[in-house]
Scaffold this motif. Structure first.
Motif, PDB file in Angstrom:
ATOM      1  N   PHE A   1       0.833  -1.203   0.000  1.00 31.30           N
ATOM      2  CA  PHE A   1       0.000   0.000   0.000  1.00 31.30           C
ATOM      3  C   PHE A   1       0.868   1.253   0.000  1.00 31.30           C
ATOM      4  N   TRP A   2       0.393   2.267  -0.720  1.00 30.79           N
ATOM      5  CA  TRP A   2       1.068   3.568  -0.794  1.00 30.79           C
ATOM      6  C   TRP A   2       0.067   4.676  -0.492  1.00 30.79           C
ATOM      7  N   GLY A   3       0.533   5.694   0.215  1.00 32.35           N
ATOM      8  CA  GLY A   3      -0.283   6.870   0.468  1.00 32.35           C
ATOM      9  C   GLY A   3      -0.116   7.887  -0.653  1.00 32.35           C
ATOM     10  N   GLN A   4      -0.825   8.993  -0.522  1.00 29.51           N
ATOM     11  CA  GLN A   4      -0.862   9.968  -1.616  1.00 29.51           C
ATOM     12  C   GLN A   4       0.251  11.014  -1.522  1.00 29.51           C
ATOM     13  N   GLY A   5       0.893  11.147  -0.397  1.00 26.68           N
ATOM     14  CA  GLY A   5       1.996  12.082  -0.276  1.00 26.68           C
ATOM     15  C   GLY A   5       1.615  13.431   0.296  1.00 26.68           C
ATOM     16  N   THR A   6       2.608  14.082   0.900  1.00 26.48           N
ATOM     17  CA  THR A   6       2.448  15.432   1.420  1.00 26.48           C
ATOM     18  C   THR A   6       3.685  16.238   1.028  1.00 26.48           C
ATOM     19  N   GLN A   7       3.468  17.476   0.603  1.00 25.63           N
ATOM     20  CA  GLN A   7       4.564  18.294   0.087  1.00 25.63           C
ATOM     21  C   GLN A   7       5.337  18.952   1.228  1.00 25.63           C
ATOM     22  N   VAL A   8       6.643  18.826   1.184  1.00 21.98           N
ATOM     23  CA  VAL A   8       7.541  19.518   2.105  1.00 21.98           C
ATOM     24  C   VAL A   8       8.428  20.444   1.279  1.00 21.98           C
TER      25      VAL A   8
END
Length: 128
Positions: A117-124
């Motif tokens: 499973f992979w999440g959608q990501g968050t921008q840093v």
């Protein structure tokens, strides 16, 4: 429904800190290890850090060791990534992913199809 919800990203100045969260649901959290990856524009995806909530094993990429700390709250099915002393080169989309414990070892950072499973990501974004 399986979900890996990454959050906590944002814009920070160099030297600052952020804490990312990866909230898991829809699967047996204790049967998986959770890893953080990041991908910057024009660069390959990079393994950042990883943790097995059941064994306590943790791994860090050389580029973040000593600055980032990964932890797990099993009661909340959530993994955290505390990022200190951030640098402009840490700028990327950060994603969390889950790998079954049976496939979890020191090659965690290679990613690939062993991750279920992979999440959608968050921008840093780290400004200089």
């Amino acid at each position: 429904e399986v979900q890996l919800q990454a959050s906590g990203g944002g814009l920070v100045q160099a030297g600052g800190s952020l804490r990312l969260s990866c909230a898991a649901s829809g699967f047996a959290f204790d049967d998986y290890a959770i890893s953080w990856f990041r991908q910057a524009p024009g660069k390959e995806r990079e393994g950042v850090s990883s943790i097995s909530s059941s064994s306590g094993a943790t791994y860090y990429a050389d580029s973040v060791r000593g600055r980032f700390t990964i932890s797990s709250d099993n009661a909340k099915n959530t993994v955290y990534l505390q990022m200190n002393s951030l640098r402009p080169e840490d700028t990327a989309v950060y994603l969390c992913a889950a790998v079954p414990k049976t496939f979890y070892d020191s090659t965690w950072y290679t990613g690939g199809n062993k991750y279920d499973f992979w999440g959608q990501g968050t921008q840093v974004t780290v400004s200089s």
